[in-house]
Structure formats: structure tokens, C-alpha cells
Scaffold this motif. Structure first.
Motif, PDB file in Angstrom:
ATOM      1  N   LEU A 175     -71.561  31.450  37.494  1.00 53.18           N
ATOM      2  CA  LEU A 175     -70.291  31.428  36.766  1.00 53.18           C
ATOM      3  C   LEU A 175     -69.961  30.002  36.316  1.00 53.18           C
ATOM      4  N   ILE A 176     -70.167  29.051  37.229  1.00 51.41           N
ATOM      5  CA  ILE A 176     -69.867  27.653  36.933  1.00 51.41           C
ATOM      6  C   ILE A 176     -70.656  27.197  35.704  1.00 51.41           C
ATOM      7  N   ASN A 177     -71.901  27.574  35.654  1.00 50.71           N
ATOM      8  CA  ASN A 177     -72.744  27.130  34.544  1.00 50.71           C
ATOM      9  C   ASN A 177     -72.426  27.855  33.236  1.00 50.71           C
ATOM     10  N   ASN A 178     -71.987  29.106  33.344  1.00 49.89           N
ATOM     11  CA  ASN A 178     -71.792  29.889  32.118  1.00 49.89           C
ATOM     12  C   ASN A 178     -70.452  29.683  31.416  1.00 49.89           C
ATOM     13  N   LEU A 179     -69.399  29.473  32.199  1.00 48.65           N
ATOM     14  CA  LEU A 179     -68.073  29.398  31.569  1.00 48.65           C
ATOM     15  C   LEU A 179     -67.840  28.060  30.887  1.00 48.65           C
ATOM     16  N   SER A 180     -67.207  28.119  29.719  1.00 48.12           N
ATOM     17  CA  SER A 180     -66.826  26.846  29.085  1.00 48.12           C
ATOM     18  C   SER A 180     -65.353  26.913  28.675  1.00 48.12           C
ATOM     19  N   PHE A 181     -64.735  25.759  28.685  1.00 45.25           N
ATOM     20  CA  PHE A 181     -63.294  25.663  28.434  1.00 45.25           C
ATOM     21  C   PHE A 181     -63.025  24.648  27.322  1.00 45.25           C
ATOM     22  N   ASN A 182     -61.853  24.767  26.718  1.00 40.73           N
ATOM     23  CA  ASN A 182     -61.513  23.837  25.632  1.00 40.73           C
ATOM     24  C   ASN A 182     -60.882  22.546  26.122  1.00 40.73           C
ATOM     25  N   GLU A 183     -60.339  22.570  27.331  1.00 41.06           N
ATOM     26  CA  GLU A 183     -59.700  21.344  27.821  1.00 41.06           C
ATOM     27  C   GLU A 183     -59.861  21.180  29.333  1.00 41.06           C
ATOM     28  N   SER A 184     -59.387  20.052  29.823  1.00 42.90           N
ATOM     29  CA  SER A 184     -59.536  19.754  31.251  1.00 42.90           C
ATOM     30  C   SER A 184     -58.265  20.116  32.019  1.00 42.90           C
ATOM     31  N   GLY A 185     -58.398  20.239  33.317  1.00 37.92           N
ATOM     32  CA  GLY A 185     -57.239  20.548  34.150  1.00 37.92           C
ATOM     33  C   GLY A 185     -57.643  21.271  35.415  1.00 37.92           C
ATOM     34  N   PHE A 186     -56.713  22.023  35.962  1.00 38.97           N
ATOM     35  CA  PHE A 186     -56.961  22.738  37.223  1.00 38.97           C
ATOM     36  C   PHE A 186     -56.469  24.180  37.107  1.00 38.97           C
ATOM     37  N   PHE A 189     -55.344  28.385  30.258  1.00 37.94           N
ATOM     38  CA  PHE A 189     -56.741  28.383  29.837  1.00 37.94           C
ATOM     39  C   PHE A 189     -57.082  29.776  29.315  1.00 37.94           C
ATOM     40  N   LYS A 190     -58.251  29.893  28.693  1.00 39.84           N
ATOM     41  CA  LYS A 190     -58.662  31.181  28.109  1.00 39.84           C
ATOM     42  C   LYS A 190     -58.531  32.318  29.133  1.00 39.84           C
ATOM     43  N   SER A 191     -57.801  33.372  28.756  1.00 37.23           N
ATOM     44  CA  SER A 191     -57.539  34.444  29.725  1.00 37.23           C
ATOM     45  C   SER A 191     -58.820  35.172  30.131  1.00 37.23           C
ATOM     46  N   ASN A 192     -59.778  35.223  29.235  1.00 35.15           N
ATOM     47  CA  ASN A 192     -61.033  35.885  29.584  1.00 35.15           C
ATOM     48  C   ASN A 192     -61.757  35.136  30.717  1.00 35.15           C
ATOM     49  N   ASN A 193     -61.695  33.810  30.646  1.00 35.68           N
ATOM     50  CA  ASN A 193     -62.302  32.990  31.704  1.00 35.68           C
ATOM     51  C   ASN A 193     -61.603  33.210  33.043  1.00 35.68           C
ATOM     52  N   ILE A 194     -60.284  33.276  32.967  1.00 34.23           N
ATOM     53  CA  ILE A 194     -59.496  33.456  34.199  1.00 34.23           C
ATOM     54  C   ILE A 194     -59.889  34.781  34.858  1.00 34.23           C
ATOM     55  N   LYS A 195     -60.016  35.800  34.005  1.00 40.54           N
ATOM     56  CA  LYS A 195     -60.382  37.131  34.493  1.00 40.54           C
ATOM     57  C   LYS A 195     -61.751  37.090  35.174  1.00 40.54           C
ATOM     58  N   GLN A 196     -62.682  36.398  34.531  1.00 36.31           N
ATOM     59  CA  GLN A 196     -64.044  36.329  35.094  1.00 36.31           C
ATOM     60  C   GLN A 196     -64.061  35.607  36.434  1.00 36.31           C
ATOM     61  N   ILE A 197     -63.296  34.530  36.525  1.00 36.74           N
ATOM     62  CA  ILE A 197     -63.257  33.784  37.798  1.00 36.74           C
ATOM     63  C   ILE A 197     -62.650  34.675  38.886  1.00 36.74           C
ATOM     64  N   GLN A 198     -61.560  35.347  38.523  1.00 36.03           N
ATOM     65  CA  GLN A 198     -60.884  36.209  39.496  1.00 36.03           C
ATOM     66  C   GLN A 198     -61.814  37.318  39.998  1.00 36.03           C
ATOM     67  N   GLU A 199     -62.535  37.924  39.082  1.00 33.85           N
ATOM     68  CA  GLU A 199     -63.461  38.989  39.489  1.00 33.85           C
ATOM     69  C   GLU A 199     -64.551  38.427  40.398  1.00 33.85           C
ATOM     70  N   SER A 200     -64.986  37.198  40.111  1.00 34.93           N
ATOM     71  CA  SER A 200     -66.026  36.570  40.941  1.00 34.93           C
ATOM     72  C   SER A 200     -65.506  36.301  42.349  1.00 34.93           C
ATOM     73  N   ILE A 201     -64.247  35.859  42.436  1.00 35.06           N
ATOM     74  CA  ILE A 201     -63.677  35.599  43.773  1.00 35.06           C
ATOM     75  C   ILE A 201     -63.623  36.916  44.554  1.00 35.06           C
ATOM     76  N   LYS A 202     -63.279  37.994  43.846  1.00 38.34           N
ATOM     77  CA  LYS A 202     -63.179  39.301  44.521  1.00 38.34           C
ATOM     78  C   LYS A 202     -64.529  39.742  45.083  1.00 38.34           C
TER      79      LYS A 202
END
Lengths: 267, 165
Positions: free
Chosen positions: B77-88, B118-131
Motif C-alpha cells: 500500500l505504501i508503495n502504491n498510493l500517491s498523494f498531491n500534498e504532504s501532511g498527516f 486528502f484523496k478520499s479514495n486513498n483514505i478508503k484504501q488505507i482504512q481497508e488495509s488497517i482492517k
């Protein structure tokens, strides 16, 4: 009978008003330090936040209130609100709160550049004084920031300055562990071993040092010494550096030791 | 006179009751509490005691092998996701007494620690990964497993996830 009912009514009226007055006194009228303590000790409750809000309304320059109110938000990952409050505390009293804000940025957010900015600003405000944000030597914390940034030469400079500040026997043993880790990253394996050993001179129970020494010996091709030290790391793992709030930058785990041990046994 | 006394008694009662209700509400609710929301939460995820969900640091809730292991397990997931800006990106969720996770909420800040999204699709993917992570260990108090809130931060720099802690 009528008089009796009247007396009862009067007594209840007095008791109910007294109850309200006591509540209102503790919420809005008691000395501010006393109310601050009550709010501080009920951290996280809405009640605590309301107490802080009232204190801020009555004492807009009371920097400790902004600082203390931020704690519950930051602990729960609500950083926008937490740091908004902390920024206000810093604005009101930079000398008092910059260190904590930098410490939070380092330990809670691994926001190394902004943490360094806060530590450096604090240092410039307190010339000829070694600051200790949240009880830790400022140069140790700056060293951790540079370690996090992978700027190992600069980290070495700061950890050494911390040891000089605190003196060899009193310095945080993790200064030596970090020095060992930095030297290891720079490929100076013998130097790394000697730095890790400095921590072991203070106490024999530093699994991070044994693990680092084992890794360095492996790099130097001294497998038996590596095995000897990884065993010590395994036996001392319950002394490892950890914290209930956050993982440390140099935190080690049993599974890493076991993986390394298996790797060594295949040699 | 009788009327005045009754009005005073009623006023004192209303005032005391209002304050008592306010104090009760204020002392039984905490920042960051996550109530079940049927619109976003999975109804199959249940907590063992709705009235006693503590904080992870009070009962030492943890992930086996720590955040280092989470980083390894989410490597793809870390390698695949990309974001437009920095933050937490910060996820707050419940680890229930049976080591399951649910009731996710997310907060986002930019590198200046101001609210952001941040991109909602990314957030969804991270959340599913945590699950999908399997190593959660419920916090304990006197050998009793408890429900607790956990916080997991994702640091975004130069468009990528650079750290999880």
C-alpha cells in the motif's frame, strides 16, 4: 402542619441554591490555579474542556491553560485543534512552551524539521542555558531529529554535545545507542561497536546495544561475536526502550532479534 | 409570601437540576469518543462494554511487533498510493476486547498542522488495509481484556507515505 411544610420548603430552597452556588463557584469563581488543577486532573472530559474555556475567557493571557487544553486533543490524534491551542500557548509564552511543542512534533508526529525549528528558537531565547524540553536534554532531542532525517553526521554532533552537557556517567544511555546506530549507518562498524559499548558501561541491560553490536560484528564478518551478542539482546529484550504512547525511532522488537538470529544460524 | 416561596423553591430546583444534568453530561463524555453511527459503521463490529472504552495508552493496547510490523505488512500500500500534498492522516478507531477493529474516524492535517483533506479514495484504501491487519492485541486491566481507542498516524511527504506510527 402548614408551618412544617413551609420549613421543609425553605430548607430545600436553601439546600438547592447552596448546591448550585457550590457548583458555580468551582466552575467560574474559585481561584484560577485551583480550577486549572481540577481541569488538568480530569483531562479529556468535556468538563475539563469547559473549565479551560471558562478560564481562557476570564484570563486570555493564561498560557498554561492553552497548553494543558491541547494535551487531550493531541493524545487523541486531533492535531489541528491540539496544535492550534499549543501555538497560542507558545505565542503567549515562548520560553515556557516552545520546548514542549518541539517535543510533541518530534515524538508524536515525527515532524523533524518543525521540531528542530522549535528547539532552535528556544535555544536562541535562552543563551548560555541548556534547555530540557519535557525533561530531556535539548541536544539529545535535536540529535533524534537529525537521526530521523537520516543526517547522521549532524546527529552524531548533537548526541556528543548532549553527552558533554550531561557528562559521560549521567548522559541518557540512548545517546550512546544512537551514536552507535549513526556510526553503523555511516559504515563505521568498529566505531559503532565502541559507541554501543559506552551504553553498556552504565548498565548491562541495554538490548538495543547488544543488537547493534551483533549487526556490526556481522558486517565485520565476526559471526561468533555476532551470535554471542544477539543472544544477550534476546535475553535482555524486556529492558528495551518503549513508551505506552508512541513507538521510539530506535525501538527494537523481539521478532527482529529472532529473524536476525535465524539469519546468523544459517551462516 | 406563599407564592414567593414556591417560586423560589421551583427556581432553585430548576437551577440545581440544570447544573446537575450539565455536570453529569460533562463528566461522562470525553473528547474523541466514537459513538456507533449506522451510516458509516459496520453493525457486526461490537464492543464488549459501550460504557467503558478506554484509551490505548491506559491499558497498553498494541499491535504484535509494533508499528514497524504494520509498516512491513502495509508495504504494498505504501508503495502504491500517491498523494498531491504532504501532511498527516490520523486514524482513530476501536480495538475491541476480542482484538477486532472498527468504528474508524479520520483526521487530516497538512504539514503546517492545519486541517486538510486528502484523496478520499486513498483514505478508503488505507482504512481497508488497517482492517485487514491481524495482529491487534486488546488492552488489559487486571487480566481482563478491554475495548480501547487506538491512534495510527500516516506521514505523507513528497506524495508518498513515508512513515506509519
Amino acid at each position: 402542619m402548614k408551618i412544617f411544610i413551609k420549613i421543609i420548603k425553605v430548607v430545600f430552597t436553601i439546600l438547592l441554591f447552596a448546591f448550585s452556588i457550590v457548583i458555580l463557584y468551582f466552575i467560574a469563581l474559585a481561584p484560577k490555579e485551583r480550577r486549572f488543577k481540577i481541569a488538568e486532573h480530569s483531562q479529556g472530559l468535556y468538563f475539563s474542556q469547559s473549565m479551560f474555556d471558562i478560564l481562557k475567557l476570564q484570563n486570555p493571557d493564561y498560557s498554561d491553560v492553552y497548553f494543558e487544553q491541547s494535551v487531550a486533543f493531541n493524545k487523541r490524534g486531533e492535531y489541528a485543534k491540539g496544535f492550534e491551542l499549543l501555538d497560542k500557548a507558545v505565542e503567549l509564552d515562548p520560553k515556557l512552551h516552545l520546548g514542549y511543542r518541539g517535543w510533541m512534533k518530534l515524538r508524536k508526529l515525527r515532524d523533524f524539521d518543525n521540531a528542530l525549528n522549535d528547539f532552535n528558537t528556544l535555544d536562541s531565547l535562552t543563551p548560555k542555558f541548556v534547555d530540557a524540553p519535557w525533561g530531556e536534554d535539548i541536544d539529545f532531542l535535536r540529535g533524534e531529529c537529525y537521526f530521523g532525517k537520516k543526517d547522521y553526521p549532524k546527529a552524531i554532533e548533537l548526541f556528543n554535545r548532549n553527552i558533554k552537557n550531561q557528562k559521560e556517567d549521567w548522559a541518557d544511555i540512548y545517546s550512546f545507542v544512537y551514536l552507535g546506530l549513526c556510526e553503523y549507518e555511516l559504515g563505521n562498524y568498529e566505531k559503532a561497536i565502541s559507541e554501543f559499548q559506552r551504553a553498556l558501561k552504565q548498565t548491562e541491560n541495554v538490548p538495543e546495544s547488544y543488537f547493534g553490536i551483533a549487526k556490526a560484528y556481522l558486517k565485520l564478518g565476526q559471526i561468533e561475536k555476532a551470535k554471542e551478542n544477539i543472544l544477550k539482546a534476546e535475553n535482555n529484550i524486556h529492558y528495551k526502550r518503549d513508551d505506552v504512547y508512541n513507538e521510539f525511532l530506535n525501538e527494537i522488537y523481539s521478532f527482529e532479534i529472532m529473524e536476525f538470529k535465524q539469519k546468523l544460524n544459517k551462516k | 409570601m406563599k407564592n414567593k416561596l414556591n417560586i423560589l423553591l421551583l427556581s432553585s430546583f430548576v437551577l440545581a437540576l440544570t447544573l446537575a444534568v450539565w455536570v453529569y453530561y460533562q463528566t461522562t463524555h470525553r473528547i474523541g469518543d466514537i459513538a456507533f453511527d449506522e451510516n458509516i459503521d459496520n453493525s457486526e463490529f461490537i464492543v464488549c462494554n459501550e460504557d467503558r472504552i478506554t484509551q490505548y495508552y491506559s491499558v497498553e493496547t498494541y499491535y504484535q511487533g509494533g508499528e514497524k510490523t504494520i509498516k512491513n505488512e502495509l508495504n504494498k500500500l505504501i508503495n502504491n498510493l500517491s498523494f498531491n500534498e504532504s501532511g498527516f492522516i490520523t486514524f482513530r478507531f476501536i480495538v475491541n476486547c476480542e482484538n477486532s477493529v472498527g468504528r474508524f474516524r479520520v483526521k487530516m492535517v497538512n504539514s503546517d498542522l492545519k486541517e486538510n483533506s486528502f484523496k478520499s479514495n486513498n483514505i478508503k484504501q488505507i482504512q481497508e488495509s488497517i482492517k485487514r491487519l491481524k495482529g491487534w492485541q486488546a488492552g488489559k486491566w487486571k487480566d481482563e481484556s478491554l475495548d480501547s481507542y487506538y491512534v495510527l498516524n500516516f506521514k505523507i511527504e513528497n506524495g508518498k507515505i513515508v512513515d506509519i506510527f
